[in-house]
Scaffold this motif. Structure first.
Motif, mmCIF file in Angstrom:
data_model
loop_
_atom_site.group_PDB
_atom_site.id
_atom_site.type_symbol
_atom_site.label_atom_id
_atom_site.label_comp_id
_atom_site.label_asym_id
_atom_site.label_seq_id
_atom_site.Cartn_x
_atom_site.Cartn_y
_atom_site.Cartn_z
ATOM 1 N N LEU A 88 28.644 30.498 1.182
ATOM 2 C CA LEU A 88 27.350 30.432 1.855
ATOM 3 C C LEU A 88 26.827 31.824 2.175
ATOM 4 N N HIS A 89 27.725 32.699 2.605
ATOM 5 C CA HIS A 89 27.334 34.066 2.964
ATOM 6 C C HIS A 89 26.766 34.804 1.754
ATOM 7 N N GLU A 90 27.455 34.737 0.627
ATOM 8 C CA GLU A 90 26.989 35.458 -0.559
ATOM 9 C C GLU A 90 25.656 34.910 -1.048
ATOM 10 N N TYR A 91 25.495 33.588 -0.967
ATOM 11 C CA TYR A 91 24.228 33.001 -1.396
ATOM 12 C C TYR A 91 23.090 33.479 -0.505
ATOM 13 N N LEU A 92 23.305 33.443 0.803
ATOM 14 C CA LEU A 92 22.247 33.841 1.734
ATOM 15 C C LEU A 92 21.979 35.342 1.693
ATOM 16 N N GLU A 93 22.979 36.115 1.242
ATOM 17 C CA GLU A 93 22.785 37.558 1.107
ATOM 18 C C GLU A 93 21.962 37.915 -0.124
ATOM 19 N N GLY A 94 21.693 36.915 -0.966
ATOM 20 C CA GLY A 94 20.812 37.161 -2.106
ATOM 21 C C GLY A 94 21.501 37.373 -3.431
ATOM 22 N N TYR A 95 22.816 37.148 -3.500
ATOM 23 C CA TYR A 95 23.496 37.262 -4.792
ATOM 24 C C TYR A 95 22.936 36.205 -5.750
ATOM 25 N N GLU A 96 22.798 36.576 -7.020
ATOM 26 C CA GLU A 96 22.350 35.615 -8.021
ATOM 27 C C GLU A 96 23.486 34.649 -8.334
ATOM 28 N N GLY A 97 23.136 33.370 -8.438
ATOM 29 C CA GLY A 97 24.180 32.410 -8.767
ATOM 30 C C GLY A 97 23.760 30.987 -8.469
ATOM 31 N N ARG A 98 24.719 30.088 -8.533
ATOM 32 C CA ARG A 98 24.491 28.654 -8.343
ATOM 33 C C ARG A 98 25.318 28.180 -7.150
ATOM 34 N N LEU A 99 24.636 27.647 -6.131
ATOM 35 C CA LEU A 99 25.308 27.122 -4.950
ATOM 36 C C LEU A 99 25.428 25.611 -5.069
ATOM 37 N N MET A 100 26.619 25.090 -4.785
ATOM 38 C CA MET A 100 26.839 23.655 -4.843
ATOM 39 C C MET A 100 27.563 23.231 -3.576
ATOM 40 N N THR A 156 38.978 24.431 8.992
ATOM 41 C CA THR A 156 38.094 23.789 8.029
ATOM 42 C C THR A 156 37.674 24.772 6.940
ATOM 43 N N LEU A 157 37.496 24.239 5.740
ATOM 44 C CA LEU A 157 36.877 24.994 4.656
ATOM 45 C C LEU A 157 35.634 24.217 4.245
ATOM 46 N N PRO A 158 34.427 24.751 4.486
ATOM 47 C CA PRO A 158 33.226 24.040 4.051
ATOM 48 C C PRO A 158 33.329 23.684 2.577
ATOM 49 N N SER A 159 32.948 22.468 2.233
ATOM 50 C CA SER A 159 33.068 21.989 0.845
ATOM 51 C C SER A 159 31.908 22.531 0.018
ATOM 52 N N VAL A 160 31.983 23.830 -0.235
ATOM 53 C CA VAL A 160 30.910 24.567 -0.899
ATOM 54 C C VAL A 160 31.511 25.471 -1.970
ATOM 55 N N VAL A 161 30.849 25.531 -3.124
ATOM 56 C CA VAL A 161 31.222 26.475 -4.173
ATOM 57 C C VAL A 161 29.969 27.251 -4.573
ATOM 58 N N PHE A 162 30.093 28.567 -4.671
ATOM 59 C CA PHE A 162 29.012 29.409 -5.170
ATOM 60 C C PHE A 162 29.519 30.144 -6.396
ATOM 61 N N PHE A 163 28.827 29.949 -7.504
ATOM 62 C CA PHE A 163 29.197 30.641 -8.737
ATOM 63 C C PHE A 163 28.387 31.921 -8.814
ATOM 64 N N ASN A 164 29.036 33.041 -8.541
ATOM 65 C CA ASN A 164 28.405 34.348 -8.479
ATOM 66 C C ASN A 164 28.199 34.876 -9.900
ATOM 67 N N ILE A 165 26.933 34.958 -10.312
ATOM 68 C CA ILE A 165 26.622 35.396 -11.680
ATOM 69 C C ILE A 165 26.993 36.855 -11.894
ATOM 70 N N GLU A 166 26.729 37.693 -10.890
ATOM 71 C CA GLU A 166 26.977 39.130 -11.033
ATOM 72 C C GLU A 166 28.457 39.426 -11.269
ATOM 73 N N GLU A 167 29.322 38.702 -10.568
ATOM 74 C CA GLU A 167 30.760 38.981 -10.679
ATOM 75 C C GLU A 167 31.502 37.922 -11.482
ATOM 76 N N ARG A 168 30.756 36.929 -12.006
ATOM 77 C CA ARG A 168 31.320 35.904 -12.888
ATOM 78 C C ARG A 168 32.525 35.220 -12.268
ATOM 79 N N ARG A 169 32.363 34.733 -11.045
ATOM 80 C CA ARG A 169 33.498 34.109 -10.358
ATOM 81 C C ARG A 169 33.005 33.051 -9.373
ATOM 82 N N PRO A 170 33.846 32.063 -9.111
ATOM 83 C CA PRO A 170 33.502 31.099 -8.063
ATOM 84 C C PRO A 170 33.958 31.596 -6.700
ATOM 85 N N VAL A 171 33.175 31.295 -5.675
ATOM 86 C CA VAL A 171 33.503 31.637 -4.298
ATOM 87 C C VAL A 171 33.422 30.348 -3.486
ATOM 88 N N TYR A 172 34.285 30.216 -2.476
ATOM 89 C CA TYR A 172 34.389 28.958 -1.751
ATOM 90 C C TYR A 172 34.089 29.121 -0.250
#
Length: 396
Positions: free
Chosen positions: A61-73, A40-56
Protein backbone atom coordinates in the motif's frame (compact mmCIF):
# COMPACT_ATOMS: atom_id res chain seq x y z
CA UNK A 1 1.93 -35.49 22.20
CA UNK A 2 4.10 -33.38 24.47
CA UNK A 3 2.34 -30.57 26.31
CA UNK A 4 5.50 -28.46 26.31
CA UNK A 5 6.53 -28.81 22.67
CA UNK A 6 5.44 -26.44 19.90
CA UNK A 7 2.96 -27.58 17.29
CA UNK A 8 4.10 -29.32 14.14
CA UNK A 9 1.70 -27.34 11.91
CA UNK A 10 0.48 -23.80 11.33
CA UNK A 11 -3.02 -22.34 11.33
CA UNK A 12 -3.62 -19.76 8.59
CA UNK A 13 -6.57 -17.39 8.45
CA UNK A 14 -6.50 -15.98 4.92
CA UNK A 15 -8.81 -13.00 5.16
CA UNK A 16 -10.35 -10.65 2.63
CA UNK A 17 -8.80 -7.58 4.26
CA UNK A 18 -6.18 -9.01 6.65
CA UNK A 19 -4.54 -12.38 7.21
CA UNK A 20 -2.99 -14.00 10.29
CA UNK A 21 -0.87 -17.06 11.02
CA UNK A 22 -0.98 -18.98 14.28
CA UNK A 23 1.60 -21.40 15.68
CA UNK A 24 0.57 -23.04 18.95
CA UNK A 25 3.30 -22.96 21.59
CA UNK A 26 2.45 -23.57 25.27
CA UNK A 27 2.64 -20.38 27.28
CA UNK A 28 3.32 -18.21 24.22
CA UNK A 29 1.00 -16.03 22.14
CA UNK A 30 0.16 -18.15 19.12
CA UNK A 31 -0.20 -15.40 16.51
CA UNK A 32 3.02 -14.69 14.64
CA UNK A 33 4.17 -11.15 13.84
CA UNK A 34 4.03 -10.91 10.04
CA UNK A 35 4.93 -7.30 9.29
CA UNK A 36 6.52 -4.54 11.37
CA UNK A 37 5.76 -6.40 14.59
CA UNK A 38 2.04 -6.62 13.76
CA UNK A 39 0.11 -9.90 13.76
CA UNK A 40 -1.85 -9.01 10.64
CA UNK A 41 -0.67 -8.84 7.05
CA UNK A 42 -3.09 -6.86 4.85
CA UNK A 43 -4.20 -9.13 2.00
CA UNK A 44 -2.66 -6.87 -0.62
CA UNK A 45 -0.17 -7.43 -3.44
CA UNK A 46 1.48 -4.64 -5.43
CA UNK A 47 3.41 -5.58 -8.54
CA UNK A 48 6.12 -2.92 -8.79
CA UNK A 49 6.86 -2.34 -12.48
CA UNK A 50 10.06 -0.38 -11.85
CA UNK A 51 11.67 -3.13 -9.79
CA UNK A 52 9.82 -6.07 -11.39
CA UNK A 53 8.78 -7.61 -8.09
CA UNK A 54 5.71 -8.27 -5.97
CA UNK A 55 5.34 -6.46 -2.65
CA UNK A 56 2.92 -7.49 0.10
CA UNK A 57 0.89 -5.98 2.93
CA UNK A 58 1.42 -2.48 4.29
CA UNK A 59 4.55 -2.01 2.20
CA UNK A 60 2.48 -2.73 -0.92
CA UNK A 61 0.00 0.00 0.00
CA UNK A 62 2.83 2.38 0.87
CA UNK A 63 4.63 1.94 -2.46
CA UNK A 64 1.40 2.36 -4.40
CA UNK A 65 0.47 5.56 -2.57
CA UNK A 66 4.03 6.86 -2.99
CA UNK A 67 3.45 6.81 -6.73
CA UNK A 68 5.42 3.77 -7.88
CA UNK A 69 4.19 2.45 -11.22
CA UNK A 70 2.51 -0.91 -10.94
CA UNK A 71 -0.62 -2.95 -10.31
CA UNK A 72 -2.28 -2.99 -6.88
CA UNK A 73 -4.51 -5.92 -5.97
CA UNK A 74 -6.50 -6.11 -2.75
CA UNK A 75 -9.38 -8.13 -1.29
CA UNK A 76 -7.80 -11.19 -2.91
CA UNK A 77 -10.03 -13.65 -1.08
CA UNK A 78 -13.07 -12.22 -2.87
CA UNK A 79 -11.78 -13.96 -6.00
CA UNK A 80 -12.74 -17.29 -4.46
CA UNK A 81 -16.40 -16.38 -4.64
CA UNK A 82 -16.30 -15.08 -8.21
CA UNK A 83 -15.94 -16.40 -11.74
CA UNK A 84 -12.60 -14.58 -12.01
CA UNK A 85 -10.85 -17.44 -10.18
CA UNK A 86 -10.88 -19.42 -13.45
CA UNK A 87 -9.27 -16.61 -15.43
CA UNK A 88 -5.97 -14.77 -15.79
CA UNK A 89 -4.95 -11.18 -15.16
CA UNK A 90 -2.16 -9.13 -16.68
CA UNK A 91 0.79 -8.61 -14.33
CA UNK A 92 4.14 -7.12 -15.35
CA UNK A 93 3.32 -7.76 -18.99
CA UNK A 94 2.44 -11.44 -18.54
CA UNK A 95 -0.74 -13.42 -17.94
CA UNK A 96 -1.04 -14.63 -14.34
CA UNK A 97 -3.86 -17.02 -13.31
CA UNK A 98 -5.80 -15.60 -10.39
CA UNK A 99 -5.42 -18.89 -8.52
CA UNK A 100 -1.63 -18.55 -8.83
CA UNK A 101 -1.92 -15.03 -7.41
CA UNK A 102 -3.68 -16.45 -4.35
CA UNK A 103 -1.00 -19.12 -4.08
CA UNK A 104 1.69 -16.43 -4.10
CA UNK A 105 0.09 -14.58 -1.21
CA UNK A 106 -0.50 -17.69 0.92
CA UNK A 107 3.07 -18.76 0.14
CA UNK A 108 4.26 -15.39 1.44
CA UNK A 109 2.35 -15.98 4.70
CA UNK A 110 4.07 -19.34 5.09
CA UNK A 111 7.48 -17.84 4.28
CA UNK A 112 7.12 -15.09 6.88
CA UNK A 113 5.89 -17.52 9.52
CA UNK A 114 8.84 -19.85 8.88
CA UNK A 115 11.27 -16.93 9.11
CA UNK A 116 9.82 -15.92 12.47
CA UNK A 117 9.69 -19.49 13.77
CA UNK A 118 13.17 -20.39 12.53
CA UNK A 119 11.89 -23.66 11.03
CA UNK A 120 9.95 -25.04 8.07
CA UNK A 121 6.35 -26.29 8.15
CA UNK A 122 4.90 -29.07 6.00
CA UNK A 123 1.34 -29.07 7.37
CA UNK A 124 -1.23 -26.32 7.76
CA UNK A 125 -4.88 -25.89 8.74
CA UNK A 126 -6.57 -23.21 6.64
CA UNK A 127 -9.71 -21.40 7.64
CA UNK A 128 -12.49 -20.71 5.14
CA UNK A 129 -15.94 -19.07 5.18
CA UNK A 130 -18.97 -21.21 5.86
CA UNK A 131 -20.23 -20.05 2.43
CA UNK A 132 -17.88 -18.78 -0.28
CA UNK A 133 -20.97 -18.10 -2.37
CA UNK A 134 -24.45 -17.52 -0.94
CA UNK A 135 -26.93 -20.41 -1.18
CA UNK A 136 -24.14 -22.96 -1.67
CA UNK A 137 -23.81 -24.59 1.78
CA UNK A 138 -20.58 -26.33 2.73
CA UNK A 139 -19.91 -26.52 6.46
CA UNK A 140 -16.43 -26.83 7.94
CA UNK A 141 -15.52 -27.39 11.59
CA UNK A 142 -14.83 -24.01 13.13
CA UNK A 143 -11.94 -23.43 15.45
CA UNK A 144 -13.05 -22.47 18.96
CA UNK A 145 -11.47 -21.48 22.26
CA UNK A 146 -13.36 -22.45 25.43
CA UNK A 147 -11.01 -21.00 27.98
CA UNK A 148 -13.78 -18.72 29.34
CA UNK A 149 -16.46 -21.43 29.67
CA UNK A 150 -17.25 -22.74 33.18
CA UNK A 151 -20.47 -24.62 32.33
CA UNK A 152 -22.25 -25.92 29.27
CA UNK A 153 -23.37 -23.05 27.06
CA UNK A 154 -25.04 -22.52 23.71
CA UNK A 155 -22.81 -20.05 21.87
CA UNK A 156 -23.39 -18.19 18.62
CA UNK A 157 -20.07 -17.27 16.98
CA UNK A 158 -20.46 -14.20 14.76
CA UNK A 159 -17.43 -13.75 12.50
CA UNK A 160 -17.72 -10.63 10.33
CA UNK A 161 -14.72 -10.47 8.03
CA UNK A 162 -13.76 -8.40 5.05
CA UNK A 163 -15.78 -10.43 2.57
CA UNK A 164 -18.12 -12.78 4.43
CA UNK A 165 -20.25 -13.02 7.56
CA UNK A 166 -20.07 -16.51 9.08
CA UNK A 167 -22.15 -17.90 11.92
CA UNK A 168 -21.72 -21.04 13.99
CA UNK A 169 -24.08 -22.26 16.71
CA UNK A 170 -22.09 -24.52 18.97
CA UNK A 171 -22.53 -26.24 22.33
CA UNK A 172 -19.49 -25.71 24.56
CA UNK A 173 -18.51 -27.13 27.93
CA UNK A 174 -15.29 -27.57 29.93
CA UNK A 175 -15.69 -31.35 29.75
CA UNK A 176 -15.70 -31.34 25.93
CA UNK A 177 -12.66 -29.12 25.51
CA UNK A 178 -10.13 -31.92 24.96
CA UNK A 179 -12.36 -34.19 22.88
CA UNK A 180 -10.82 -34.65 19.44
CA UNK A 181 -14.05 -35.13 17.46
CA UNK A 182 -16.34 -32.14 17.99
CA UNK A 183 -18.57 -32.22 14.92
CA UNK A 184 -21.63 -33.22 16.96
CA UNK A 185 -21.21 -30.10 19.13
CA UNK A 186 -21.81 -27.86 16.10
CA UNK A 187 -25.57 -27.51 15.88
CA UNK A 188 -25.66 -25.40 12.72
CA UNK A 189 -23.55 -23.21 10.47
CA UNK A 190 -24.55 -20.41 8.17
CA UNK A 191 -23.27 -17.38 6.42
CA UNK A 192 -23.79 -14.70 3.84
CA UNK A 193 -21.41 -13.10 1.34
CA UNK A 194 -21.35 -9.76 3.15
CA UNK A 195 -18.34 -8.23 4.86
CA UNK A 196 -16.29 -5.12 5.45
CA UNK A 197 -15.71 -4.39 1.76
CA UNK A 198 -19.49 -4.35 1.22
CA UNK A 199 -19.92 -1.86 4.08
CA UNK A 200 -17.18 0.30 2.52
CA UNK A 201 -18.94 0.12 -0.84
CA UNK A 202 -22.29 1.31 0.53
CA UNK A 203 -20.68 4.15 2.49
CA UNK A 204 -18.83 5.21 -0.65
CA UNK A 205 -21.92 5.09 -2.87
CA UNK A 206 -24.18 6.95 -0.46
CA UNK A 207 -21.70 9.39 1.06
CA UNK A 208 -18.98 10.09 -1.52
CA UNK A 209 -19.95 9.06 -5.05
CA UNK A 210 -22.69 11.74 -5.42
CA UNK A 211 -19.82 14.27 -5.53
CA UNK A 212 -18.49 12.39 -8.57
CA UNK A 213 -21.71 12.25 -10.56
CA UNK A 214 -23.48 9.28 -8.95
CA UNK A 215 -27.20 9.92 -9.36
CA UNK A 216 -26.68 12.63 -12.00
CA UNK A 217 -29.46 13.20 -14.52
CA UNK A 218 -29.01 12.87 -18.25
CA UNK A 219 -30.70 15.43 -20.51
CA UNK A 220 -33.20 12.69 -21.35
CA UNK A 221 -34.26 12.58 -17.70
CA UNK A 222 -32.69 9.16 -17.09
CA UNK A 223 -30.04 8.62 -14.42
CA UNK A 224 -26.38 8.34 -15.36
CA UNK A 225 -25.33 4.67 -15.61
CA UNK A 226 -24.03 3.48 -12.23
CA UNK A 227 -21.44 0.93 -13.38
CA UNK A 228 -18.59 3.47 -13.25
CA UNK A 229 -19.31 4.41 -9.63
CA UNK A 230 -19.83 0.77 -8.63
CA UNK A 231 -16.39 -0.02 -10.07
CA UNK A 232 -14.88 2.92 -8.21
CA UNK A 233 -16.48 1.80 -4.92
CA UNK A 234 -15.26 -1.81 -5.27
CA UNK A 235 -11.60 -2.59 -4.60
CA UNK A 236 -10.95 -5.23 -7.24
CA UNK A 237 -12.71 -3.32 -10.05
CA UNK A 238 -11.18 0.14 -9.59
CA UNK A 239 -8.62 -0.48 -12.33
CA UNK A 240 -11.44 -1.00 -14.85
CA UNK A 241 -12.18 2.72 -14.57
CA UNK A 242 -8.69 3.55 -15.86
CA UNK A 243 -9.15 1.54 -19.06
CA UNK A 244 -9.25 3.59 -22.27
CA UNK A 245 -12.59 2.04 -23.26
CA UNK A 246 -14.16 3.20 -20.01
CA UNK A 247 -12.77 6.72 -20.30
CA UNK A 248 -13.95 7.08 -23.92
CA UNK A 249 -17.46 6.02 -22.90
CA UNK A 250 -17.48 8.54 -20.04
CA UNK A 251 -16.25 11.30 -22.29
CA UNK A 252 -18.99 10.59 -24.80
CA UNK A 253 -21.59 10.54 -22.03
CA UNK A 254 -20.48 13.90 -20.64
CA UNK A 255 -22.28 15.83 -23.37
CA UNK A 256 -25.60 14.23 -22.41
CA UNK A 257 -25.44 15.10 -18.69
CA UNK A 258 -27.33 18.11 -17.36
CA UNK A 259 -24.81 19.10 -14.67
CA UNK A 260 -21.23 18.08 -15.57
CA UNK A 261 -19.62 19.07 -12.24
CA UNK A 262 -19.66 15.54 -10.84
CA UNK A 263 -18.41 13.77 -13.96
CA UNK A 264 -15.63 16.36 -14.35
CA UNK A 265 -14.49 15.51 -10.82
CA UNK A 266 -14.61 11.86 -11.84
CA UNK A 267 -12.31 12.59 -14.78
CA UNK A 268 -9.92 14.40 -12.41
CA UNK A 269 -9.91 11.44 -10.03
CA UNK A 270 -9.14 9.09 -12.94
CA UNK A 271 -6.39 11.41 -14.15
CA UNK A 272 -4.84 11.35 -10.67
CA UNK A 273 -5.23 7.55 -10.47
CA UNK A 274 -6.70 8.22 -7.05
CA UNK A 275 -9.31 5.45 -6.94
CA UNK A 276 -7.48 3.24 -4.45
CA UNK A 277 -6.56 6.25 -2.34
CA UNK A 278 -10.24 7.19 -2.16
CA UNK A 279 -11.22 3.62 -1.27
CA UNK A 280 -8.74 3.64 1.61
CA UNK A 281 -10.09 6.97 2.84
CA UNK A 282 -13.62 5.57 2.82
CA UNK A 283 -12.45 2.50 4.73
CA UNK A 284 -10.68 4.73 7.28
CA UNK A 285 -13.92 6.71 7.66
CA UNK A 286 -15.89 3.52 8.29
CA UNK A 287 -13.44 2.51 11.00
CA UNK A 288 -13.54 5.94 12.66
CA UNK A 289 -17.34 5.96 12.58
CA UNK A 290 -17.36 2.92 14.87
CA UNK A 291 -16.08 5.27 17.61
CA UNK A 292 -17.08 8.75 16.45
CA UNK A 293 -20.39 10.23 15.23
CA UNK A 294 -18.82 11.83 12.14
CA UNK A 295 -15.69 12.22 10.06
CA UNK A 296 -14.80 14.90 7.52
CA UNK A 297 -13.20 13.41 4.43
CA UNK A 298 -10.77 15.78 2.73
CA UNK A 299 -10.96 15.44 -1.07
CA UNK A 300 -8.52 18.25 -1.82
CA UNK A 301 -6.42 15.83 -3.86
CA UNK A 302 -9.18 15.91 -6.48
CA UNK A 303 -10.45 19.48 -6.11
CA UNK A 304 -9.17 22.28 -3.94
CA UNK A 305 -11.16 22.69 -0.69
CA UNK A 306 -13.52 19.84 -1.60
CA UNK A 307 -14.62 17.72 1.36
CA UNK A 308 -17.60 15.76 2.64
CA UNK A 309 -18.94 15.13 6.13
CA UNK A 310 -19.63 11.43 6.66
CA UNK A 311 -21.82 10.58 9.66
CA UNK A 312 -22.59 7.40 11.52
CA UNK A 313 -26.29 7.98 10.83
CA UNK A 314 -25.63 8.08 7.08
CA UNK A 315 -23.47 4.98 7.31
CA UNK A 316 -26.07 3.03 9.24
CA UNK A 317 -28.78 3.99 6.76
CA UNK A 318 -26.51 2.95 3.88
CA UNK A 319 -25.87 -0.53 5.28
CA UNK A 320 -29.39 -1.23 6.58
CA UNK A 321 -30.16 -3.56 3.68
CA UNK A 322 -26.98 -5.55 4.34
CA UNK A 323 -27.81 -5.85 8.05
CA UNK A 324 -31.25 -7.16 7.15
CA UNK A 325 -29.59 -9.96 5.18
CA UNK A 326 -27.29 -10.70 8.12
CA UNK A 327 -30.29 -10.97 10.45
CA UNK A 328 -32.07 -13.23 7.99
CA UNK A 329 -29.03 -15.52 7.91
CA UNK A 330 -28.96 -15.74 11.73
CA UNK A 331 -32.70 -16.48 11.80
CA UNK A 332 -32.22 -19.24 9.24
CA UNK A 333 -29.34 -20.68 11.28
CA UNK A 334 -31.42 -20.84 14.47
CA UNK A 335 -34.30 -22.44 12.60
CA UNK A 336 -32.00 -25.05 11.10
CA UNK A 337 -30.78 -25.93 14.59
CA UNK A 338 -34.26 -25.96 16.08
CA UNK A 339 -33.16 -23.42 18.69
CA UNK A 340 -35.16 -20.42 19.90
CA UNK A 341 -33.29 -17.12 20.10
CA UNK A 342 -33.93 -16.95 23.86
CA UNK A 343 -31.97 -20.20 24.36
CA UNK A 344 -28.65 -18.75 23.17
CA UNK A 345 -26.42 -18.10 26.22
CA UNK A 346 -23.54 -16.22 24.58
CA UNK A 347 -22.84 -14.37 21.35
CA UNK A 348 -19.14 -14.21 20.50
CA UNK A 349 -18.14 -11.43 18.10
CA UNK A 350 -14.95 -11.67 16.07
CA UNK A 351 -13.65 -10.48 12.70
CA UNK A 352 -12.43 -7.07 11.60
CA UNK A 353 -15.92 -5.71 10.85
CA UNK A 354 -17.61 -7.01 13.99
CA UNK A 355 -16.97 -3.71 15.80
CA UNK A 356 -19.58 -1.80 13.77
CA UNK A 357 -22.12 -0.68 16.41
CA UNK A 358 -25.17 -1.04 14.15
CA UNK A 359 -24.21 -4.59 13.27
CA UNK A 360 -23.63 -5.61 16.89
CA UNK A 361 -26.85 -4.02 18.02
CA UNK A 362 -28.74 -5.63 15.16
CA UNK A 363 -27.58 -9.16 16.04
CA UNK A 364 -27.71 -8.65 19.80
CA UNK A 365 -31.33 -7.49 19.65
CA UNK A 366 -32.24 -10.90 18.25
CA UNK A 367 -30.76 -12.74 21.27
CA UNK A 368 -32.38 -11.24 24.38
CA UNK A 369 -30.76 -13.55 26.97
CA UNK A 370 -27.26 -13.78 25.52
CA UNK A 371 -24.22 -12.21 27.11
CA UNK A 372 -21.83 -10.56 24.66
CA UNK A 373 -18.19 -11.57 24.37
CA UNK A 374 -15.63 -9.90 22.13
CA UNK A 375 -12.71 -11.86 20.76
CA UNK A 376 -9.56 -10.47 19.22
CA UNK A 377 -11.27 -8.98 16.15
CA UNK A 378 -8.34 -9.85 13.90
CA UNK A 379 -6.82 -12.81 15.73
CA UNK A 380 -9.46 -15.09 17.22
CA UNK A 381 -9.84 -17.28 14.15
CA UNK A 382 -6.09 -17.51 13.56
CA UNK A 383 -5.54 -18.53 17.18
CA UNK A 384 -8.29 -21.14 16.95
CA UNK A 385 -6.83 -22.57 13.75
CA UNK A 386 -3.45 -22.86 15.47
CA UNK A 387 -5.08 -24.95 18.23
CA UNK A 388 -6.77 -27.13 15.62
CA UNK A 389 -3.47 -27.55 13.77
CA UNK A 390 -1.83 -28.88 16.92
CA UNK A 391 -4.72 -31.26 17.54
CA UNK A 392 -4.54 -32.65 14.01
CA UNK A 393 -0.79 -32.87 13.48
CA UNK A 394 0.62 -32.99 16.97
CA UNK A 395 3.71 -31.42 18.50
CA UNK A 396 7.25 -31.38 17.21
Amino acid sequence: MSDVSPARALGIDFGTSNSTVGWHRPGVESLIALEDGKITLPSVVFFNIEERRPVYGRLALHEYLEGYEGRLMRSLKSLLGSKLIKHDTSVLGSALPFKDLLGMFIGELKKRAEHCAGREFDQVVLGRPVFFVDEDPAADQEAEDESGISREELVLIVDIGGGTSDFTLIRLSPERHQVAERQSDILATGGVHIGGTDFDKQLSLQGVMPLFGYGSRMKSGALMPTSYHLNLATWHTINALYAQKSQLALNSMRYDIEDTLGIDRLFKLIEERAGHWLAMEVEASKIELTEQPSRRLDLGRVERELSVELTRALFEEAIDGLLERVRASVTELLGKAGVHASQVDTVFFTGGSSGIPALRNSVSAMLPNARHVEGNIFGSIGSGLAIEARKRYGAA
